[in-house]
Each structure stands twice: as C-alpha cells, then as structure tokens.
Design a protein around this motif. Sequence first.
Motif, PDB file in Angstrom:
ATOM      1  N   GLN A  77       0.734  -1.109  -0.003  1.00 15.18           N
ATOM      2  CA  GLN A  77       0.039  -0.048   0.067  1.00 15.18           C
ATOM      3  C   GLN A  77       1.055   1.234  -0.002  1.00 15.18           C
ATOM      4  OE1 GLN A  77      -2.378  -0.977   3.313  1.00 15.18           O
ATOM      5  NE2 GLN A  77      -3.994  -1.450   2.229  1.00 15.18           N
ATOM      6  N   ALA A 112       1.713   1.676  -3.642  1.00 15.03           N
ATOM      7  CA  ALA A 112       0.595   1.943  -4.524  1.00 15.03           C
ATOM      8  C   ALA A 112      -0.043   3.391  -4.167  1.00 15.03           C
ATOM      9  CB  ALA A 112      -0.536   0.949  -4.197  1.00 15.03           C
ATOM     10  N   ARG A 139      -3.526   5.437 -10.777  1.00 13.47           N
ATOM     11  CA  ARG A 139      -4.311   4.178 -10.840  1.00 13.47           C
ATOM     12  C   ARG A 139      -3.998   3.308 -11.740  1.00 13.47           C
ATOM     13  NH1 ARG A 139      -9.992   6.032 -10.319  1.00 13.47           N
ATOM     14  NH2 ARG A 139      -9.526   5.758  -7.997  1.00 13.47           N
ATOM     15  N   ARG A 178      -0.877   1.057 -10.576  1.00 16.89           N
ATOM     16  CA  ARG A 178      -0.711   0.522  -9.377  1.00 16.89           C
ATOM     17  C   ARG A 178      -0.325  -1.068  -9.502  1.00 16.89           C
ATOM     18  NH1 ARG A 178      -5.509   3.581  -6.774  1.00 16.89           N
ATOM     19  NH2 ARG A 178      -4.425   5.485  -6.236  1.00 16.89           N
TER      20      ARG A 178
END
Length: 195
Positions: free
Chosen positions: A81, A84, A89, A92
């Motif tokens: 995370q 990311a 988007r 990711r």
Amino acid sequence: MIFCENITVRFGEKLVLDRFTLEAPEEGVTALSGPSGCGKTTLLRALAGLQPVQTGRVTLPGPAAILFQEDRLFPWRTAEQHIADVLSRDRRGEAGMWLELVELEGEARSRPAALSGGMERRLALARCLACGGGVYLLDEPFAGVDAPRAGRILSRIRGLGVPVLLSSHEVETVARCDRILRLEGPPLRAIPEKI
C-alpha cells in the motif's frame, strides 16, 4: 544536468550554504560524502525545492523525487500500500516490481511494525523510486542496510536510467558510486581533489 549556482541558506545566524555551486551529470550516481552536520541534507532539500534559498538558482533535468533521512512510513499501511499510494491508478500493478527492486518481494502485506529498521529503510526507498521524476535525491538511502544488499540495490537503481544524487556515510556505498563529491562545512564546501 543537475546544477545549482551560488545558493545560500541561512538558519538564523547559522550559515549552512554560502554561495554554494554544484554541477553533476545527467546520468549515473553521484555521492555527496561528508561529516554529519556539514549541510548535505540542506543541499538536497534546496535542490528539491523544499528549502527556500536566499540567493542562487537550481536547475534539474525534471521533477525531483526525494528520500528523506526519516522513513516517514504509516503504521497502518502495508508495504504494498505504501508503494501503491504514490502510483497513479493505471500504475498500481507496479507495486510488486518496486518491492522486488529493494528485495522486499515477500513483504507486500507486512506493516512497518513487522519490518526491521533496514527493511523499513528499503520500503521508504522503494516508495521514493516509484514516484519517478527527472532526478532522485536520496538522503542516506542505505542506513541500516547491509553492504552487499545495498550494492545490489544501487546497481538496480543505476539501471533505471535516472540521475541520482545521494548522501551517504557508508564507505562501501560511496565507493560504488560513479562520482564522489567530498564535502565539509558548515558552510558547505567541496574539498579540492588532490592531484
């Protein structure tokens, strides 16, 4: 070209950078080597635009991604995370690639509390690298990381093809860089090379 000319930074009465000039090529890894407190971190922050300068100018080949001395990890976020979070988007899916680059591929679901200090440092480094940009400014990127692993990771960073300016106290790390700028201060100044 990574270039700063005549930059001055003062904190109250303390002069940290005094008309300091630096020029580094747009490829490879350049090490800033000098004692603690000489002004290396201030220089990196000034290059990134995070530290206002009283005089001078800075020119970089593109936006800077900076790795701070502090890891700045969120205890509630997993390693994956953390990566990311800085990716768009559509990128990711790259998180695993960046964890692999710093040899954390088995730790995607681990939170910082489950990682050693060196692993946390590598996670912070992976997050910085994932940001991309025109130059990486890395402040003590391998603190707490064993020398063989640091060497492997540095080789992979070099392979990204983005110019790197890093500060380090680790002799092995500095020796693996393409260029070494030896510094002293404050105020920060380059030590002339012996002929």
